[in-house]
Design an enzyme around this catalytic site. Structure first.
Site, PDB file in Angstrom:
ATOM      1  N   ASP A 152       0.843  -1.192   0.000  1.00  0.00           N
ATOM      2  CA  ASP A 152       0.000   0.000   0.000  1.00  0.00           C
ATOM      3  C   ASP A 152       0.889   1.257   0.000  1.00  0.00           C
ATOM      4  O   ASP A 152       1.707   1.405  -0.905  1.00  0.00           O
ATOM      5  CB  ASP A 152      -0.950  -0.073   1.200  1.00  0.00           C
ATOM      6  N   HIS A 180      -6.808  -7.198   0.481  1.00  0.00           N
ATOM      7  CA  HIS A 180      -5.782  -6.155   0.489  1.00  0.00           C
ATOM      8  C   HIS A 180      -4.596  -6.488   1.388  1.00  0.00           C
ATOM      9  O   HIS A 180      -3.467  -6.087   1.097  1.00  0.00           O
ATOM     10  CB  HIS A 180      -6.433  -4.851   0.959  1.00  0.00           C
ATOM     11  N   TYR A 218      -2.619  11.323   1.765  1.00  0.00           N
ATOM     12  CA  TYR A 218      -3.569  11.584   0.681  1.00  0.00           C
ATOM     13  C   TYR A 218      -3.504  13.038   0.222  1.00  0.00           C
ATOM     14  O   TYR A 218      -3.705  13.331  -0.967  1.00  0.00           O
ATOM     15  CB  TYR A 218      -4.970  11.159   1.119  1.00  0.00           C
TER      16      TYR A 218
END
Length: 288
Positions: free
Chosen positions: A99, A267, A206
């Site tokens: 990730d 994930h 982000y």
């Protein structure tokens, strides 16, 4: 398990280490995670490797920024890791990324190639994903990437332990194929994200990635140098946020990549299928 606070560049990073012999392997976590996401592998492999699991800048028990930041993307994390390896006296390591940590690992291999012997990814997003982020059927998955850039996100999610738990349970369950994978450690996860500044630290990723992601969606990904080190990708077949079919983009960025899939995971391969993940890591880095 040894825990240390190590000064690097303009911050201080928390580092968990276990094992004193064997190949040194740097473990780079994602979001919504911190160093403890690697415990299933650390517990299984500490007798074969020197395992190093830092909290990335702003995450876990690493130093926090007092204000939101938009300059802590993959390159920043990579430079932190280069400084950390220098502080630890390590000239070259194996690197495992997942990730956020997968982006950081790629940046480390490009910016400081002499430090990276080989790379293992438990999913490997690349700039080539581009417009697939907002394709029909996926656009509804990425709402959080915009929400978490808003100033109110930290206040809303962190209103109480209950609101924090509701928010993170969504991701830990929805992104997992084995829905109970995080249940034994769930309260530890909420303890982590309720610490002052820990929501902001993750959300800053982000903010920092937004311009690059939008450019990639528009068909203008940031040019990148190909990665030459031997690379292994073991992708969760049922990952809803970093889809396994995106593995087709990997050869555009790596000269020597072997790709395989974990059929029982989404994930979080390293948490959902830790025995399989440990076998892949051990085989690739020469532990067994």
């Amino acid at each position: 398990m040894r825990h240390r606070q190590i000064a690097v560049r303009d911050t201080t990073l928390h580092v968990a280490e276990i094992g004193s012999g064997g190949t040194p392997v740097l473990l780079l976590h994602g979001w919504p995670e911190f160093w403890a996401t690697w415990l299933p592998l650390m517990n299984r492999l500490h007798d074969q490797f020197h395992l190093i699991a830092p909290d990335l800048r702003g995450f876990g028990d690493s130093e926090k920024s007092a204000v939101p930041r938009s300059d802590v993307g993959a390159n920043s994390h990579a430079d932190d890791m280069a400084a950390l390896l220098g502080a630890l006296g390590l000239e070259s390591v194996g690197v495992v990324g997942h990730d956020v940590g997968a982006y950081a690992a790629q940046a480390l291999a490009r910016r400081h190639p002499q430090l990276v012997d080989r790379l293992l990814f438990f999913n490997c997003p690349t700039a080539s994903v581009g417009g697939a982020w907002v394709h029909h059927g996926h656009v509804n998955e990425v709402w959080y990437q915009s929400f978490q850039q808003l100033g109110l996100a930290e206040a809303l999610v962190g209103t109480s332990r209950e609101t924090c738990a509701l928010y993170f349970r969504h991701f830990l369950e929805h992104w997992s194929h084995r829905k109970d994978a995080f249940e034994p450690a769930f309260e530890l996860w909420i303890d982590n994200f309720m610490k002052p500044g820990n929501l902001r630290g993750g959300f800053d990723w982000y903010r920092s990635q937004n311009a690059l992601r939008l450019a990639a969606i528009d068909g203008h990904p940031t040019p990148s140098v190909r990665i030459h080190q031997p690379t292994r990708v073991h992708w969760g077949r049922h990952d809803p946020i970093l889809k396994s079919e995106w593995s087709a983009f990997v050869p555009e960025h790596f000269d020597d990549a072997r790709i395989s899939f974990c059929e029982s995971a989404g994930h979080f391969v390293h948490v959902e299928a830790p025995d399989e993940a440990a076998d892949v890591l051990a085989e690739f880095f020469g532990g067994r």
